[in-house]
Design a protein around this motif. Structure first.
Motif, PDB file in Angstrom:
ATOM      1  N   GLN A 140      92.852 -72.723 -33.554  1.00  0.00           N
ATOM      2  CA  GLN A 140      93.866 -73.705 -33.929  1.00  0.00           C
ATOM      3  C   GLN A 140      95.027 -73.703 -32.928  1.00  0.00           C
ATOM      4  N   ARG A 161      94.890 -72.716 -29.758  1.00  0.00           N
ATOM      5  CA  ARG A 161      94.400 -73.269 -28.484  1.00  0.00           C
ATOM      6  C   ARG A 161      94.272 -74.789 -28.562  1.00  0.00           C
ATOM      7  N   SER A 162      93.798 -75.297 -29.684  1.00  0.00           N
ATOM      8  CA  SER A 162      93.676 -76.746 -29.846  1.00  0.00           C
ATOM      9  C   SER A 162      95.051 -77.409 -29.791  1.00  0.00           C
ATOM     10  N   HIS A 163      96.001 -76.832 -30.493  1.00  0.00           N
ATOM     11  CA  HIS A 163      97.359 -77.392 -30.491  1.00  0.00           C
ATOM     12  C   HIS A 163      97.970 -77.320 -29.093  1.00  0.00           C
ATOM     13  N   GLY A 213      96.341 -77.262 -26.302  1.00  0.00           N
ATOM     14  CA  GLY A 213      95.622 -78.227 -25.477  1.00  0.00           C
ATOM     15  C   GLY A 213      96.140 -79.639 -25.668  1.00  0.00           C
ATOM     16  N   ARG A 214      96.464 -79.974 -26.909  1.00  0.00           N
ATOM     17  CA  ARG A 214      97.013 -81.311 -27.169  1.00  0.00           C
ATOM     18  C   ARG A 214      98.423 -81.441 -26.582  1.00  0.00           C
ATOM     19  N   GLY A 264      98.328 -80.714 -22.688  1.00  0.00           N
ATOM     20  CA  GLY A 264      97.468 -81.729 -22.091  1.00  0.00           C
ATOM     21  C   GLY A 264      98.155 -83.075 -21.964  1.00  0.00           C
ATOM     22  N   ASN A 317      89.184 -78.947 -22.051  1.00  0.00           N
ATOM     23  CA  ASN A 317      90.371 -79.138 -22.882  1.00  0.00           C
ATOM     24  C   ASN A 317      90.215 -80.339 -23.816  1.00  0.00           C
ATOM     25  N   ASN A 318      89.641 -81.422 -23.306  1.00  0.00           N
ATOM     26  CA  ASN A 318      89.474 -82.619 -24.133  1.00  0.00           C
ATOM     27  C   ASN A 318      88.569 -82.362 -25.333  1.00  0.00           C
ATOM     28  N   LYS A 364      90.646 -79.586 -27.790  1.00  0.00           N
ATOM     29  CA  LYS A 364      91.825 -80.043 -28.535  1.00  0.00           C
ATOM     30  C   LYS A 364      91.456 -80.807 -29.800  1.00  0.00           C
ATOM     31  N   THR A 365      90.185 -81.166 -29.953  1.00  0.00           N
ATOM     32  CA  THR A 365      89.747 -81.869 -31.163  1.00  0.00           C
ATOM     33  C   THR A 365      89.102 -80.939 -32.186  1.00  0.00           C
TER      34      THR A 365
END
Length: 148
Positions: A41, A43-45, A47-48, A51, A103-104, A107-108
């Motif tokens: 979570q 890393r996703s945040h 990345g968003r 990014g 990353n794309n 981030k999802t």
């Protein structure tokens, strides 16, 4: 005016290098120490959030260096500025070809939809990122050398 450009360029690139260094050697190590759901979570945040900002920061830094190089064309430090810009171009190409695709996807991800190999994918991103950090640190070092 040139002095202001030199300071702004150095600060913008220096802060970017600091953020990327922190992601590589501080934040991701902290995230890896968290339970899997919180790690993914975070890393996703990240990345968003990063990014969305980093493309402007990388290209903005490149533009500032290019303006500085043009403004001082023919002076002793111009070759160093061109080298710093070339290193930033390498980091941008690396980002687009190697890091952004991972990353794309990352981030999802959520706990419900992340792939089984998400840790391996993040590990691959980390390895590419270490190389990118080395390249931008080199670019920053060359840029600072152009000041003297």
């Amino acid at each position: 005016m040139l002095d202001a450009l030199e300071v702004i360029t150095t600060v913008v690139l220096g802060v970017m290098v600091g953020v990327e260094f922190s992601v590589a050697f501080v934040m991701n190590r902290i995230f890896s120490g968290l339970p899997d759901d919180a790690n993914q979570q975070a890393r996703s945040h990240g990345g968003r959030m990063l990014g969305a900002v980093m493309p402007f920061w990388y290209f903005g830094s490149l533009v500032l260096i290019a303006i500085w190089a043009i403004a001082t064309w023919g002076d002793g430090g111009t070759g160093l500025l061109v080298t710093a810009a070339a290193l930033l171009v390498v980091s941008i190409v690396m980002s687009i070809l190697l890091l952004v695709p991972i990353n794309n996807q990352g981030k999802t991800w959520t706990a419900e939809n992340r792939p089984a190999d998400w840790k391996e994918q993040m590990s691959r991103w980390d390895r590419y990122h270490y190389v990118r950090v080395a390249v931008i640190v080199a670019a920053f070092a060359v840029l600072v050398t152009a000041l003297v």
